[in-house]
Write an enzyme that holds these catalytic residues in place. Structure first.
Site, PDB file in Angstrom:
ATOM      1  N   ASN A   9      13.421  -4.896  -0.995  1.00 43.87           N
ATOM      2  CA  ASN A   9      13.015  -3.554  -1.424  1.00 43.87           C
ATOM      3  C   ASN A   9      12.553  -2.806  -0.172  1.00 43.87           C
ATOM      4  O   ASN A   9      11.457  -3.046   0.313  1.00 43.87           O
ATOM      5  CB  ASN A   9      11.878  -3.684  -2.449  1.00 43.87           C
ATOM      6  CG  ASN A   9      11.285  -2.350  -2.836  1.00 43.87           C
ATOM      7  OD1 ASN A   9      11.858  -1.303  -2.555  1.00 43.87           O
ATOM      8  ND2 ASN A   9      10.125  -2.388  -3.491  1.00 43.87           N
ATOM      9  N   TRP A  10      13.410  -1.934   0.305  1.00 44.44           N
ATOM     10  CA  TRP A  10      13.103  -1.262   1.579  1.00 44.44           C
ATOM     11  C   TRP A  10      12.022  -0.201   1.424  1.00 44.44           C
ATOM     12  O   TRP A  10      11.483   0.271   2.409  1.00 44.44           O
ATOM     13  CB  TRP A  10      14.369  -0.640   2.166  1.00 44.44           C
ATOM     14  CG  TRP A  10      15.416  -1.637   2.588  1.00 44.44           C
ATOM     15  CD1 TRP A  10      15.378  -2.998   2.462  1.00 44.44           C
ATOM     16  CD2 TRP A  10      16.666  -1.341   3.218  1.00 44.44           C
ATOM     17  NE1 TRP A  10      16.513  -3.563   2.971  1.00 44.44           N
ATOM     18  CE2 TRP A  10      17.325  -2.566   3.444  1.00 44.44           C
ATOM     19  CE3 TRP A  10      17.302  -0.147   3.608  1.00 44.44           C
ATOM     20  CZ2 TRP A  10      18.586  -2.637   4.043  1.00 44.44           C
ATOM     21  CZ3 TRP A  10      18.560  -0.221   4.199  1.00 44.44           C
ATOM     22  CH2 TRP A  10      19.190  -1.453   4.417  1.00 44.44           C
ATOM     23  N   LYS A  11      11.763   0.236   0.197  1.00 46.63           N
ATOM     24  CA  LYS A  11      10.765   1.289  -0.066  1.00 46.63           C
ATOM     25  C   LYS A  11      11.125   2.548   0.734  1.00 46.63           C
ATOM     26  O   LYS A  11      12.304   2.822   0.941  1.00 46.63           O
ATOM     27  CB  LYS A  11       9.366   0.773   0.238  1.00 46.63           C
ATOM     28  CG  LYS A  11       9.059  -0.545  -0.475  1.00 46.63           C
ATOM     29  CD  LYS A  11       7.617  -0.918  -0.443  1.00 46.63           C
ATOM     30  CE  LYS A  11       7.417  -2.237  -1.184  1.00 46.63           C
ATOM     31  NZ  LYS A  11       6.019  -2.605  -1.321  1.00 46.63           N
ATOM     32  N   HIS A  96       8.503  -0.296 -10.430  1.00 39.82           N
ATOM     33  CA  HIS A  96       7.709  -0.859  -9.336  1.00 39.82           C
ATOM     34  C   HIS A  96       6.271  -0.344  -9.438  1.00 39.82           C
ATOM     35  O   HIS A  96       6.049   0.809  -9.821  1.00 39.82           O
ATOM     36  CB  HIS A  96       8.324  -0.490  -7.979  1.00 39.82           C
ATOM     37  CG  HIS A  96       7.702  -1.251  -6.866  1.00 39.82           C
ATOM     38  ND1 HIS A  96       6.498  -0.890  -6.315  1.00 39.82           N
ATOM     39  CD2 HIS A  96       8.079  -2.396  -6.239  1.00 39.82           C
ATOM     40  CE1 HIS A  96       6.174  -1.775  -5.385  1.00 39.82           C
ATOM     41  NE2 HIS A  96       7.117  -2.700  -5.322  1.00 39.82           N
ATOM     42  N   GLU A  98       4.291   0.730  -7.327  1.00 39.43           N
ATOM     43  CA  GLU A  98       4.023   1.963  -6.572  1.00 39.43           C
ATOM     44  C   GLU A  98       4.476   3.180  -7.365  1.00 39.43           C
ATOM     45  O   GLU A  98       3.879   4.247  -7.270  1.00 39.43           O
ATOM     46  CB  GLU A  98       4.697   1.880  -5.190  1.00 39.43           C
ATOM     47  CG  GLU A  98       3.960   0.882  -4.296  1.00 39.43           C
ATOM     48  CD  GLU A  98       4.827   0.162  -3.283  1.00 39.43           C
ATOM     49  OE1 GLU A  98       5.965   0.584  -3.036  1.00 39.43           O
ATOM     50  OE2 GLU A  98       4.338  -0.863  -2.743  1.00 39.43           O
ATOM     51  N   GLU A 168       5.142  -9.012  -9.841  1.00 37.56           N
ATOM     52  CA  GLU A 168       4.517  -8.648  -8.571  1.00 37.56           C
ATOM     53  C   GLU A 168       3.042  -8.325  -8.816  1.00 37.56           C
ATOM     54  O   GLU A 168       2.720  -7.218  -9.264  1.00 37.56           O
ATOM     55  CB  GLU A 168       5.208  -7.422  -7.978  1.00 37.56           C
ATOM     56  CG  GLU A 168       6.690  -7.629  -7.728  1.00 37.56           C
ATOM     57  CD  GLU A 168       7.225  -6.655  -6.679  1.00 37.56           C
ATOM     58  OE1 GLU A 168       7.747  -7.131  -5.678  1.00 37.56           O
ATOM     59  OE2 GLU A 168       7.090  -5.446  -6.869  1.00 37.56           O
ATOM     60  N   GLY A 174       2.004  -5.890  -0.076  1.00 40.65           N
ATOM     61  CA  GLY A 174       1.724  -5.252   1.208  1.00 40.65           C
ATOM     62  C   GLY A 174       0.337  -5.558   1.749  1.00 40.65           C
ATOM     63  O   GLY A 174      -0.115  -4.939   2.703  1.00 40.65           O
ATOM     64  N   SER A 214       3.952  -9.899  -0.676  1.00 43.48           N
ATOM     65  CA  SER A 214       3.720 -10.575   0.611  1.00 43.48           C
ATOM     66  C   SER A 214       4.473 -11.896   0.722  1.00 43.48           C
ATOM     67  O   SER A 214       3.978 -12.862   1.301  1.00 43.48           O
ATOM     68  CB  SER A 214       2.222 -10.773   0.858  1.00 43.48           C
ATOM     69  OG  SER A 214       1.565  -9.520   0.912  1.00 43.48           O
ATOM     70  N   GLY A 235       9.348  -6.929   0.117  1.00 44.16           N
ATOM     71  CA  GLY A 235       9.103  -5.610   0.704  1.00 44.16           C
ATOM     72  C   GLY A 235       9.138  -5.684   2.219  1.00 44.16           C
ATOM     73  O   GLY A 235      10.210  -5.686   2.833  1.00 44.16           O
ATOM     74  N   GLY A 236       7.967  -5.758   2.820  1.00 45.47           N
ATOM     75  CA  GLY A 236       7.842  -5.712   4.287  1.00 45.47           C
ATOM     76  C   GLY A 236       8.808  -6.631   5.020  1.00 45.47           C
ATOM     77  O   GLY A 236       9.451  -6.216   6.001  1.00 45.47           O
TER      78      GLY A 236
END
Ligand code: PGA
Length: 251
Positions: A9-11, A96, A98, A168, A174, A214, A235-236
């Protein structure tokens, strides 16, 4: 047999040229990953067309990170499921945390989004997960159960074949805090039970449930070793092809 999947997930990261370069690197390194592991990159809307070209005829699948809860029309700034599908993407992430937290995404809106995604031939990664206060109050089971029920119980057993769940825990996204493998397994097994009670054992057994929060090469092995953890939503660590592929090599 349910599918193992690692999805990035590049966000809201990378420009288009950077995203194209990242997708190319993922494609190049994907040969290292056993064929039974599905690889998905989820990119910003602006990146879908060029990245679709990069991944076409490769094993890497393409996802959006969201789509609209309306079919089409006067909804300035929105991107419909049909538009996403027309880029060549075959998946979309929905719900998601966010989006729930910053953009008012409710379970009611998510029902509409999932309906439109499926109607347009997209497969869905539906995210669920509790916030820290809910975890500390011991309410994580009830919160996750309600998210699963409110959205997915509007769909049929047949439609569940096109839906993946990503658990999640919001406190782990994150933050560098990861759920322990035991915490992840406990909720994944619970989600499977919730699915079994409504859709039956077969759907519960066949549904891929990803862990997100994470997840990185150093902890993926332990997480993926759990019986009910079928991969990860990353993600990251998905922003570096080596880390993303390292995670996919952790089964
Ligand atoms: P993270 O994000 O891996 O950076 O914690 C996961 C996600 O939000 O999907």
């Amino acid at each position: 047999m349910r599918k193992k999947i690692v999805a990035g997930n590049w966000k809201m990261n990378t420009t288009v040229p950077e995203g194209v370069a990242l997708a190319k690197a993922v494609v190049e390194k994907s040969a290292q990953v056993p064929a039974e592991v599905g690889l998905i990159v989820a990119t910003p809307f602006t990146h879908l067309c060029p990245v679709a070209e990069v991944v076409s005829d490769t094993r890497v699948e393409l996802s959006a990170e969201n789509c609209a809860d309306k079919e089409k029309g006067a909804y300035t700034g929105e991107v419909s499921a049909a538009m996403v599908a027309s880029t060549g993407a075959t998946w979309t992430i929905l719900g998601h945390s966010e989006r729930r937290q910053y953009y008012g995404e409710t379970d009611e809106k998510l029902v509409e989004k999932v309906k439109l995604a499926l109607a347009n031939g997209l497969k869905v990664i539906l995210c669920v997960g509790e916030i820290l206060d809910e975890r500390q109050a011991g309410r994580h089971f009830e919160v996750v159960k309600a998210q699963v029920e409110n959205v997915l119980f509007n769909f049929s057993a047949a439609e569940m074949a096109s839906i993946v769940i990503a658990y999640e825990p919001v406190w782990a996204i994150g933050t560098g805090l990861t759920a322990t493998a035991e915490q992840a397994e406990e909720i994944h097994a619970f989600i499977r039970k919730v699915l079994a009670a409504h859709f039956g054992e077969q759907v519960a057994e066949d549904t891929t449930i990803l862990y997100g929060g994470s997840c990185k090469p150093s902890n993926a092995k332990e997480l993926f070793a759990q019986k009910d953890v079928d991969g990860g939503l990353i993600g990251g660590a998905a922003l570096k092809a080596d880390d993303f592929i390292g995670i996919a090599l952790s089964f």
